[in-house]
Design a protein around this motif. Structure first.
Motif, PDB file in Angstrom:
ATOM      1  N   GLN A  85     -15.664  -0.407 -10.587  1.00 16.71           N
ATOM      2  CA  GLN A  85     -16.203  -0.012 -11.896  1.00 16.71           C
ATOM      3  C   GLN A  85     -15.261   0.994 -12.561  1.00 16.71           C
ATOM      4  OE1 GLN A  85     -19.639  -0.833 -13.380  1.00 16.71           O
ATOM      5  NE2 GLN A  85     -18.800  -2.563 -12.251  1.00 16.71           N
ATOM      6  N   ALA A  86     -14.759   1.920 -11.758  1.00 10.24           N
ATOM      7  CA  ALA A  86     -13.843   2.940 -12.286  1.00 10.24           C
ATOM      8  C   ALA A  86     -12.508   2.311 -12.676  1.00 10.24           C
ATOM      9  CB  ALA A  86     -13.631   4.034 -11.246  1.00 10.24           C
ATOM     10  N   ALA A  87     -12.044   1.347 -11.885  1.00 14.38           N
ATOM     11  CA  ALA A  87     -10.770   0.682 -12.196  1.00 14.38           C
ATOM     12  C   ALA A  87     -10.895  -0.080 -13.519  1.00 14.38           C
ATOM     13  CB  ALA A  87     -10.372  -0.258 -11.062  1.00 14.38           C
ATOM     14  N   VAL A  88     -12.015  -0.769 -13.696  1.00 11.21           N
ATOM     15  CA  VAL A  88     -12.222  -1.529 -14.939  1.00 11.21           C
ATOM     16  C   VAL A  88     -12.326  -0.566 -16.123  1.00 11.21           C
ATOM     17  CG1 VAL A  88     -13.854  -3.000 -16.198  1.00 11.21           C
ATOM     18  CG2 VAL A  88     -13.268  -3.518 -13.807  1.00 11.21           C
ATOM     19  N   ALA A  89     -13.128   0.491 -15.957  1.00  8.81           N
ATOM     20  CA  ALA A  89     -13.339   1.433 -17.059  1.00  8.81           C
ATOM     21  C   ALA A  89     -12.024   2.071 -17.507  1.00  8.81           C
ATOM     22  CB  ALA A  89     -14.325   2.527 -16.632  1.00  8.81           C
ATOM     23  N   ASN A  90     -11.099   2.256 -16.554  1.00 12.01           N
ATOM     24  CA  ASN A  90      -9.827   2.923 -16.869  1.00 12.01           C
ATOM     25  C   ASN A  90      -8.648   1.956 -16.965  1.00 12.01           C
ATOM     26  OD1 ASN A  90     -10.321   5.980 -16.858  1.00 12.01           O
ATOM     27  ND2 ASN A  90     -11.359   5.343 -14.985  1.00 12.01           N
ATOM     28  N   ARG A  91      -8.944   0.668 -16.926  1.00 13.68           N
ATOM     29  CA  ARG A  91      -7.897  -0.372 -16.973  1.00 13.68           C
ATOM     30  C   ARG A  91      -6.813  -0.149 -15.914  1.00 13.68           C
ATOM     31  NH1 ARG A  91      -8.788  -3.086 -21.783  1.00 13.68           N
ATOM     32  NH2 ARG A  91      -9.850  -1.876 -23.372  1.00 13.68           N
ATOM     33  N   VAL A  92      -7.236   0.179 -14.725  1.00 12.76           N
ATOM     34  CA  VAL A  92      -6.266   0.339 -13.624  1.00 12.76           C
ATOM     35  C   VAL A  92      -5.917  -1.069 -13.124  1.00 12.76           C
ATOM     36  CG1 VAL A  92      -5.841   1.333 -11.344  1.00 12.76           C
ATOM     37  CG2 VAL A  92      -7.312   2.536 -12.989  1.00 12.76           C
ATOM     38  N   PRO A  93      -4.634  -1.439 -13.116  1.00 15.21           N
ATOM     39  CA  PRO A  93      -4.290  -2.835 -12.841  1.00 15.21           C
ATOM     40  C   PRO A  93      -4.176  -3.213 -11.364  1.00 15.21           C
ATOM     41  CG  PRO A  93      -2.327  -1.609 -13.518  1.00 15.21           C
ATOM     42  CD  PRO A  93      -3.476  -0.647 -13.581  1.00 15.21           C
ATOM     43  N   LYS A  94      -4.173  -2.215 -10.464  1.00  9.59           N
ATOM     44  CA  LYS A  94      -3.930  -2.570  -9.056  1.00  9.59           C
ATOM     45  C   LYS A  94      -4.707  -1.671  -8.102  1.00  9.59           C
ATOM     46  CE  LYS A  94      -0.225  -2.657  -5.633  1.00  9.59           C
ATOM     47  NZ  LYS A  94       1.200  -2.471  -5.380  1.00  9.59           N
ATOM     48  N   VAL A  95      -5.259  -2.308  -7.046  1.00 13.40           N
ATOM     49  CA  VAL A  95      -5.979  -1.574  -6.004  1.00 13.40           C
ATOM     50  C   VAL A  95      -5.421  -1.973  -4.639  1.00 13.40           C
ATOM     51  CG1 VAL A  95      -8.213  -1.468  -4.802  1.00 13.40           C
ATOM     52  CG2 VAL A  95      -8.141  -1.273  -7.298  1.00 13.40           C
ATOM     53  N   VAL A  96      -5.188  -0.981  -3.806  1.00  8.31           N
ATOM     54  CA  VAL A  96      -4.900  -1.253  -2.386  1.00  8.31           C
ATOM     55  C   VAL A  96      -6.152  -0.824  -1.639  1.00  8.31           C
ATOM     56  CG1 VAL A  96      -3.460  -0.700  -0.395  1.00  8.31           C
ATOM     57  CG2 VAL A  96      -2.418  -0.906  -2.674  1.00  8.31           C
ATOM     58  N   TRP A  97      -6.783  -1.763  -0.978  1.00  5.39           N
ATOM     59  CA  TRP A  97      -8.088  -1.511  -0.369  1.00  5.39           C
ATOM     60  C   TRP A  97      -7.972  -1.655   1.146  1.00  5.39           C
ATOM     61  CZ3 TRP A  97     -12.161  -4.062   2.232  1.00  5.39           C
ATOM     62  CH2 TRP A  97     -13.388  -3.370   2.199  1.00  5.39           C
ATOM     63  N   ILE A  98      -8.419  -0.615   1.845  1.00  4.71           N
ATOM     64  CA  ILE A  98      -8.271  -0.654   3.302  1.00  4.71           C
ATOM     65  C   ILE A  98      -9.485  -1.331   3.930  1.00  4.71           C
ATOM     66  CG2 ILE A  98      -7.753   0.640   5.393  1.00  4.71           C
ATOM     67  CD1 ILE A  98      -5.557   0.787   3.218  1.00  4.71           C
ATOM     68  N   SER A  99      -9.240  -2.507   4.428  1.00  2.00           N
ATOM     69  CA  SER A  99     -10.263  -3.280   5.124  1.00  2.00           C
ATOM     70  C   SER A  99     -10.156  -2.980   6.610  1.00  2.00           C
ATOM     71  CB  SER A  99     -10.039  -4.770   4.809  1.00  2.00           C
ATOM     72  OG  SER A  99     -11.029  -5.553   5.414  1.00  2.00           O
ATOM     73  N   SER A 100     -10.342  -3.970   7.457  1.00  2.00           N
ATOM     74  CA  SER A 100     -10.262  -3.767   8.909  1.00  2.00           C
ATOM     75  C   SER A 100     -10.252  -5.134   9.582  1.00  2.00           C
ATOM     76  CB  SER A 100     -11.489  -2.980   9.377  1.00  2.00           C
ATOM     77  OG  SER A 100     -11.590  -3.018  10.780  1.00  2.00           O
ATOM     78  N   MET A 101      -9.718  -5.192  10.798  1.00  2.00           N
ATOM     79  CA  MET A 101      -9.841  -6.432  11.569  1.00  2.00           C
ATOM     80  C   MET A 101     -11.309  -6.714  11.891  1.00  2.00           C
ATOM     81  SD  MET A 101      -6.995  -7.886  11.695  1.00  2.00           S
ATOM     82  CE  MET A 101      -7.086  -9.156  12.951  1.00  2.00           C
ATOM     83  N   ALA A 102     -12.155  -5.662  11.763  1.00  2.30           N
ATOM     84  CA  ALA A 102     -13.594  -5.840  11.995  1.00  2.30           C
ATOM     85  C   ALA A 102     -14.223  -6.768  10.966  1.00  2.30           C
ATOM     86  CB  ALA A 102     -14.293  -4.485  11.963  1.00  2.30           C
ATOM     87  N   VAL A 103     -13.488  -7.130   9.918  1.00  2.00           N
ATOM     88  CA  VAL A 103     -14.004  -8.074   8.923  1.00  2.00           C
ATOM     89  C   VAL A 103     -14.368  -9.399   9.600  1.00  2.00           C
ATOM     90  CG1 VAL A 103     -11.760  -9.092   8.282  1.00  2.00           C
ATOM     91  CG2 VAL A 103     -13.547  -8.870   6.545  1.00  2.00           C
ATOM     92  N   HIS A 104     -13.772  -9.644  10.774  1.00  2.00           N
ATOM     93  CA  HIS A 104     -14.069 -10.883  11.493  1.00  2.00           C
ATOM     94  C   HIS A 104     -15.330 -10.777  12.343  1.00  2.00           C
ATOM     95  CE1 HIS A 104     -10.285 -12.498  10.117  1.00  2.00           C
ATOM     96  NE2 HIS A 104      -9.616 -11.520  10.680  1.00  2.00           N
ATOM     97  N   SER A 105     -15.881  -9.551  12.508  1.00  2.00           N
ATOM     98  CA  SER A 105     -17.114  -9.420  13.314  1.00  2.00           C
ATOM     99  C   SER A 105     -18.258  -9.034  12.406  1.00  2.00           C
ATOM    100  CB  SER A 105     -16.974  -8.366  14.416  1.00  2.00           C
ATOM    101  OG  SER A 105     -15.701  -7.813  14.475  1.00  2.00           O
ATOM    102  N   ARG A 106     -18.850 -10.040  11.796  1.00  2.00           N
ATOM    103  CA  ARG A 106     -19.876  -9.745  10.807  1.00  2.00           C
ATOM    104  C   ARG A 106     -21.256  -9.561  11.410  1.00  2.00           C
ATOM    105  NH1 ARG A 106     -18.104 -14.286   7.225  1.00  2.00           N
ATOM    106  NH2 ARG A 106     -16.043 -14.004   8.102  1.00  2.00           N
ATOM    107  N   ASP A 107     -21.325  -9.431  12.741  1.00  2.08           N
ATOM    108  CA  ASP A 107     -22.630  -9.186  13.363  1.00  2.08           C
ATOM    109  C   ASP A 107     -22.890  -7.695  13.519  1.00  2.08           C
ATOM    110  OD1 ASP A 107     -20.649  -8.881  15.151  1.00  2.08           O
ATOM    111  OD2 ASP A 107     -21.522 -10.120  16.746  1.00  2.08           O
TER     112      ASP A 107
END
Ligand SMILES: NC(=O)c1ccc[n+]([C@@H]2O[C@H](COP(=O)([O-])OP(=O)(O)OC[C@H]3O[C@@H](n4cnc5c(N)ncnc54)[C@H](O)[C@@H]3O)[C@@H](O)[C@H]2O)c1
Length: 278
Positions: A93-115
């Motif tokens: 929401q903040a990126a859109v409001a400020n027209r920020v063109p790029k985000v680096v988002w820290i995910s995790s290998m845990a994205v594969h364990s959705r339980d």
């Protein structure tokens, strides 16, 4: 180039700040005050307006705050949702409001364990990255590191390099490459260590790990036994092809690089003390 780093005093972000500060105009942000020579905006990412204020005038946002695996026993599912998912929604929401063109988002290998709620929160966070790429054209680089939580001492660090660990310095390097990258539109990358193991090494390890290690470090068996390192029952290989090809990610640390350093310390006579240090 103006870069906002959220969760700036955290384990990853604090290292990234040191690596980026000579090349970018940094604005740091965290939920609690941080003493820094850079611009600082105190912001709770669970509050959209805080982030809108923090993101003003930025070209890139590196977003790190999250409860993670080690917090699964001590934090509620609501805590995870509010920080990891609502925090990410507010970031966009903040990126859109400020027209920020790029985000680096820290995910995790845990994205594969959705339980578990942590893995689910990373999965939903990555979906938000995809959504805002599709609908607002924000470039999103999602990094999925393996475990780089602070270790108790170097022995613990070494043993983790035979399990799911990756060296924090390599994760920091990946984040720096992601910030600098100008070609990736929207993609997630596994950020793992790179081991030298061949398929033969992987097969032989469960029967004779020392034979495998001796191929890389002469005297490995003596070092492992002398310093009481426990070896994993199995080893495997990891695939970092995409991160290497598209970000230029080249991790430098693994169990073999550690053993070589241990051999040097052993020759100097201070290995036992060195292993106990953090
Ligand atoms: N540490 C690991 O092993 C590991 C592995 C894979 C992925 N990750 C991911 O990497 C990212 C960074 O991990 P880390 O270990 O550096 O985290 P960390 O816990 O060291 O740092 C998190 C930072 O976020 C800040 N923060 C907490 N609540 C906040 C809020 N409400 N608003 C603003 N800031 C807030 C904290 O003050 C802290 O500075 C996380 O997204 C995590 O899920 C970590």
């Amino acid at each position: 180039m103006n870069v906002l780093i959220t969760g700036a005093s955290g384990n990853l972000a604090s290292g990234v700040v040191e690596s980026l500060e000579d090349r970018y105009e940094l604005r740091l942000s965290d939920v609690a005050p941080v003493v820094t020579k850079h611009q600082f905006v105190q912001a709770d990412v669970r509050r959209r307006d805080d982030l809108i204020r923090a993101a003003e005038g930025m070209d890139i946002i590196l977003h790190t705050p999250a409860w993670h695996g080690i917090h699964l026993g001590s934090r509620t599912q609501s805590d995870f949702w509010e920080l990891n998912v609502d925090g990410t929604f507010n970031l966009f929401q903040a990126a859109v409001a400020n027209r920020v063109p790029k985000v680096v988002w820290i995910s995790s290998m845990a994205v594969h364990s959705r339980d578990n709620i942590y893995g689910l929160s990373k999965f939903v966070g990555e979906e938000l990255c995809q959504f805002y790429h599709r609908t607002a054209g924000i470039r999103c680089i999602m990094l999925r590191p393996a475990d780089f939580t602070p270790y108790r001492n170097r022995k613990h660090y070494a043993e983790r390099l035979l399990h799911g660990g990756v060296d924090r310095r390599d994760v920091i390097a990946a984040a720096v490459l992601a910030v600098a990258n100008e070609t990736v539109d929207c993609e997630a990358f596994a950020i793992l260590r790179q081991d030298p193991w061949t398929p033969d090494d992987v097969q032989e390890w469960p029967h004779d790990p020392f034979a495998v290690l001796e191929r890389y470090v002469c005297g490995a068996r003596r070092l492992v036994e002398r310093y009481g390192l426990s070896l994993a029952g199995r080893i495997g290989t990891s695939d970092i092809t995409a991160a290497n090809a598209k970000l230029g990610y080249e991790p430098h640390h693994n169990f073999i690089t550690f053993l070589r350093e241990l051999a040097e310390r052993d020759a100097l006579g201070d290995a036992a003390e060195w292993l106990q240090q953090r």
